[in-house]
Structures are given as C-alpha cells and as structure tokens.
Write an enzyme that holds these catalytic residues in place. Sequence first.
Site, short mmCIF file in Angstrom:
data_model
loop_
_atom_site.label_atom_id
_atom_site.label_comp_id
_atom_site.label_asym_id
_atom_site.label_seq_id
_atom_site.Cartn_x
_atom_site.Cartn_y
_atom_site.Cartn_z
CG ASP A 1 -1.64 1.16 1.33
OD1 ASP A 1 -2.34 1.63 0.35
OD2 ASP A 1 -1.81 1.81 2.28
CD GLU B 1 -3.44 -1.80 -1.11
OE1 GLU B 1 -3.93 -0.85 -1.21
OE2 GLU B 1 -3.67 -2.78 -0.18
#
Length: 249
Positions: free
Chosen positions: A66, A138
């Site tokens: 992320d 992610e």
Amino acid sequence: MSKHSHFKDRKVFHKKVEQFKQFQERISVQFQNEKLLYQAFTHSSYVNEHRKKPYEDNERLEFLGDAVLELTISQFLYAKYPAMSEGDLTKLRAAIVCEPSLVSLAHELSFGELVLLGKGEEMTGGRKRPALLADVFEAFIGALYLDQGLESVVTFLKAYVFPKIDEGAFSHVMDFKSQLQEFVQRDGRGSLEYKILQEKGPAHNREFEANVSLKGEVLGVGTGRSKKEAEQHAAQEALEKLQKHHIEQ
C-alpha cells in the site's frame, strides 16, 4: 523450509507451482525468492486451515505494498504534471489506488486464479471478492518491492498502470478546469488562459461569461453565476471539443 513446502500436497503443489511459473512469464518478472510471491497470494483463511504448517498470509505484505504503491504513483504524477495543484494530485492518486481500480488491475492480470484460499472462503466466492483482490494486488507490490526493490515495481507499473494514467482513465475525479489542465499537460501543449469576457445583470443576479484559450486559440466559452462557474463551463466545452477531436484522429 523449501519454497515448495508452502503447498499442502503434491497435487496442489504441482498445479500451483506451474501456475505461478506461467504467471511470472506472462508479466515478465522472475522472483528471486518465490516464497514471497506465494505469500502475496496466500489469504488468511488458507493459513487458518493449515495451522500446523509454517504458512504466512499476505496481510503484512499488503501493508507494505500500500505504501510502496502510494509512493511510486505519487512520484509518477509529480513528474508528469508539474503544474497540477497538491489537491488535484491527491484526488488523482486516490482514484488510481482506490479499491475498484486495484480490483480492475487484479482482474486484468488474473490474480484471482492464483489466490490460496480456505475452503469456506472459496465456497462463498472469495476468489472474486473485490476487497480480497485489491489486497492481493497491494501484497504483490509489497512482495515485488522486497524481492527486487523500487525499480522493479516502477517497471511493472510502467507496463500495467502508468499507460492508463496517460490515457486519462482516472481524470474524471477532478473538476472540468483540472481535467482540461491534465488533458493539455498530457501532450505538453502549453498553458491555458482564462478570460472573463463580460458580466451582466443586477448585483443579486449576476451572470458572467468566460472563455479559455490555448496559444491564442479559443477552445471553449461558458456562462455562470460566478466567475469560477463560468470558467468551469468554458473548460467543460473545451474538454468535450478536445476529446472529440482526439477520438477522431
């Protein structure tokens, strides 16, 4: 622990190893530590069903990925749009890294087929669950970063994400003036100039007319109750005109 002991039996092992091999060939990435790649696609439900085995799920990699995604996308936008405001850069980045965008990318790359899921999660359609797929994307970015560094992440994004930004796939999140600015900057066409042509009517019911031009050529004209609104409408007309011209070319 060998990299292949990540899978519970020989049958699953052969199928998954082959799938991951083909996946790496398809995206032109070869992991040095394949355990990281497997971990990126391991859902917590799979780990919960195999408690005796030394499996790790992808949640920590997702946390890292992320941040890596935010950094690399920010860096790309910062360099690509030198005249874009911090507010618009933030909006644009948010549209690129939001769940629906990541899910779309995960589908495009068939990430769902590779995920290791527990039986319960599998039976309830977890393989297609948007939040799960966004997390896996992610986690993959996090794994790639740990395995090969930032440069490899940027190379991957250049192949699959940056071209979409170049095409304006995420620009709809901005207002018309910002969208027009982004469209013009994409091709390095020059600077836009807004002009208030006239204002009419009484103070309580004012109407403004504005135009927007590029290198002396008027692209759009608009009216509104305020200067800002008139400029937005002028930008909307200009954007429609430029996009139509772009499609026809």
